[in-house]
Design a protein around this motif. Sequence first.
Motif, PDB file in Angstrom:
ATOM      1  N   PHE A   1      36.583  38.686  37.319  1.00 19.37           N
ATOM      2  CA  PHE A   1      36.623  37.304  36.850  1.00 19.37           C
ATOM      3  C   PHE A   1      36.496  37.168  35.340  1.00 19.37           C
ATOM      4  O   PHE A   1      36.638  36.076  34.798  1.00 19.37           O
ATOM      5  CB  PHE A   1      35.507  36.484  37.512  1.00 19.37           C
ATOM      6  N   GLY A   2      36.172  38.255  34.672  1.00 19.16           N
ATOM      7  CA  GLY A   2      35.969  38.191  33.231  1.00 19.16           C
ATOM      8  C   GLY A   2      34.564  37.791  32.835  1.00 19.16           C
ATOM      9  O   GLY A   2      34.278  37.608  31.650  1.00 19.16           O
ATOM     10  N   GLY A   3      33.671  37.644  33.795  1.00 19.30           N
ATOM     11  CA  GLY A   3      32.298  37.249  33.501  1.00 19.30           C
ATOM     12  C   GLY A   3      31.619  36.716  34.745  1.00 19.30           C
ATOM     13  O   GLY A   3      32.104  36.890  35.865  1.00 19.30           O
ATOM     14  N   VAL A   4      30.491  36.054  34.549  1.00 16.28           N
ATOM     15  CA  VAL A   4      29.714  35.525  35.665  1.00 16.28           C
ATOM     16  C   VAL A   4      29.849  34.009  35.748  1.00 16.28           C
ATOM     17  O   VAL A   4      30.142  33.339  34.765  1.00 16.28           O
ATOM     18  CB  VAL A   4      28.230  35.904  35.537  1.00 16.28           C
ATOM     19  N   THR A   5      29.626  33.505  36.933  1.00 17.92           N
ATOM     20  CA  THR A   5      29.564  32.065  37.184  1.00 17.92           C
ATOM     21  C   THR A   5      28.298  31.785  37.981  1.00 17.92           C
ATOM     22  O   THR A   5      27.606  32.708  38.419  1.00 17.92           O
ATOM     23  CB  THR A   5      30.780  31.585  37.995  1.00 17.92           C
ATOM     24  N   GLY A   6      28.020  30.516  38.218  1.00 21.57           N
ATOM     25  CA  GLY A   6      26.892  30.173  39.067  1.00 21.57           C
ATOM     26  C   GLY A   6      27.050  30.757  40.456  1.00 21.57           C
ATOM     27  O   GLY A   6      26.074  31.185  41.079  1.00 21.57           O
ATOM     28  N   ASP A   7      28.287  30.774  40.968  1.00 20.74           N
ATOM     29  CA  ASP A   7      28.539  31.368  42.282  1.00 20.74           C
ATOM     30  C   ASP A   7      28.215  32.857  42.291  1.00 20.74           C
ATOM     31  O   ASP A   7      27.650  33.370  43.266  1.00 20.74           O
ATOM     32  CB  ASP A   7      30.003  31.156  42.688  1.00 20.74           C
ATOM     33  N   VAL A   8      28.579  33.555  41.239  1.00 13.37           N
ATOM     34  CA  VAL A   8      28.295  34.986  41.165  1.00 13.37           C
ATOM     35  C   VAL A   8      26.785  35.216  41.175  1.00 13.37           C
ATOM     36  O   VAL A   8      26.288  36.136  41.854  1.00 13.37           O
ATOM     37  CB  VAL A   8      28.938  35.615  39.918  1.00 13.37           C
ATOM     38  N   PHE A   9      26.047  34.393  40.445  1.00 13.67           N
ATOM     39  CA  PHE A   9      24.589  34.521  40.463  1.00 13.67           C
ATOM     40  C   PHE A   9      24.053  34.358  41.887  1.00 13.67           C
ATOM     41  O   PHE A   9      23.166  35.096  42.321  1.00 13.67           O
ATOM     42  CB  PHE A   9      23.941  33.493  39.544  1.00 13.67           C
ATOM     43  N   GLY A  10      24.588  33.387  42.623  1.00 19.14           N
ATOM     44  CA  GLY A  10      24.162  33.213  44.006  1.00 19.14           C
ATOM     45  C   GLY A  10      24.493  34.409  44.867  1.00 19.14           C
ATOM     46  O   GLY A  10      23.676  34.854  45.681  1.00 19.14           O
ATOM     47  N   GLY A  11      25.694  34.947  44.691  1.00 24.87           N
ATOM     48  CA  GLY A  11      26.083  36.124  45.453  1.00 24.87           C
ATOM     49  C   GLY A  11      25.218  37.322  45.137  1.00 24.87           C
ATOM     50  O   GLY A  11      24.850  38.097  46.035  1.00 24.87           O
ATOM     51  N   VAL A  12      24.883  37.474  43.876  1.00 28.26           N
ATOM     52  CA  VAL A  12      24.021  38.577  43.448  1.00 28.26           C
ATOM     53  C   VAL A  12      22.640  38.451  44.093  1.00 28.26           C
ATOM     54  O   VAL A  12      22.065  39.439  44.573  1.00 28.26           O
ATOM     55  CB  VAL A  12      23.916  38.604  41.910  1.00 28.26           C
ATOM     56  N   ALA A  13      22.102  37.240  44.122  1.00 27.82           N
ATOM     57  CA  ALA A  13      20.769  37.027  44.698  1.00 27.82           C
ATOM     58  C   ALA A  13      20.744  37.352  46.182  1.00 27.82           C
ATOM     59  O   ALA A  13      19.831  38.045  46.665  1.00 27.82           O
ATOM     60  CB  ALA A  13      20.325  35.586  44.465  1.00 27.82           C
ATOM     61  N   GLU A  14      21.727  36.862  46.932  1.00 29.31           N
ATOM     62  CA  GLU A  14      21.741  37.121  48.372  1.00 29.31           C
ATOM     63  C   GLU A  14      21.984  38.597  48.669  1.00 29.31           C
ATOM     64  O   GLU A  14      21.434  39.148  49.636  1.00 29.31           O
ATOM     65  CB  GLU A  14      22.817  36.260  49.048  1.00 29.31           C
TER      66      GLU A  14
END
Length: 260
Positions: A234-247
């Motif tokens: 994606f070229g970086g992180v998004t709020g969705d990526v942060f959520g995916g990382v946490a889960e």
Amino acid sequence: MLRTPSPDGLRFAFGTLTVLPVKVTRWDRDAARGGMLCAPLAGLAVGAAAAAAGLLLLALGAGTLLAAVATAAVPAVLTRGLHLDGLADTADGLGSGKPAEDALRIMKQSDIGPFGVLALLFTLLAQVAALAQAYDGSWARGALAAVVSATAARLALTTAARTGVPAARPEGLGAAVAGVVPAGGALAATAAVTLAGTAAGAYLGPYDALRTALAVVCAVAVAELLLRHCVRRFGGVTGDVFGGVAETAATTALVVLVLG
């Protein structure tokens, strides 16, 4: 030099990562830095609430499976399901196989695609199964698993927000926290959570101490693999990526805690 997070950082952490009635008074980069450094503390509170729900059901005579379901449900409730939603959107974006711009557009859509549904299904099944097995071992192991997994999940947010990890979009929560945590701060937070987990596990025995430490390290490591893949795609992180990382971190920690 790493500074102690201010009260604004604590408010940022609890106000953005939980549904607790904490007012966020500052949205600048300093507050975001303190907030992401304090993210594991928010996870500790979420995990304690999850463990309390599971233990209450056990005390009332419920079986370990129902206690596990309640324990897995509490973090979803206390985060408004944002992390699970982020996991689903991230899975849809990655599974689409499309270029970054199109994948990010897919992730912003309100509906959930087949990859997102599968990611949610297997993640929640894994979490409930692991928690049930932990409660089968003892109520203390179940409670420890709930607290460690929730804390490790938020620790993964701290490491994902470190310097050098760019934002994929110029707006949104992901952009607000991307790159705010110094690398040294991320390492210090990881060491602190690992040591705390080791100490908590030690009350159940030397093997549990080692396994708890391993669970935290593995959770951060697997979350890091997902983070790097998302940055490449994606070229970086998004709020969705942060959520995916946490889960991803939470699930990894739970699985490791019931192995062996």
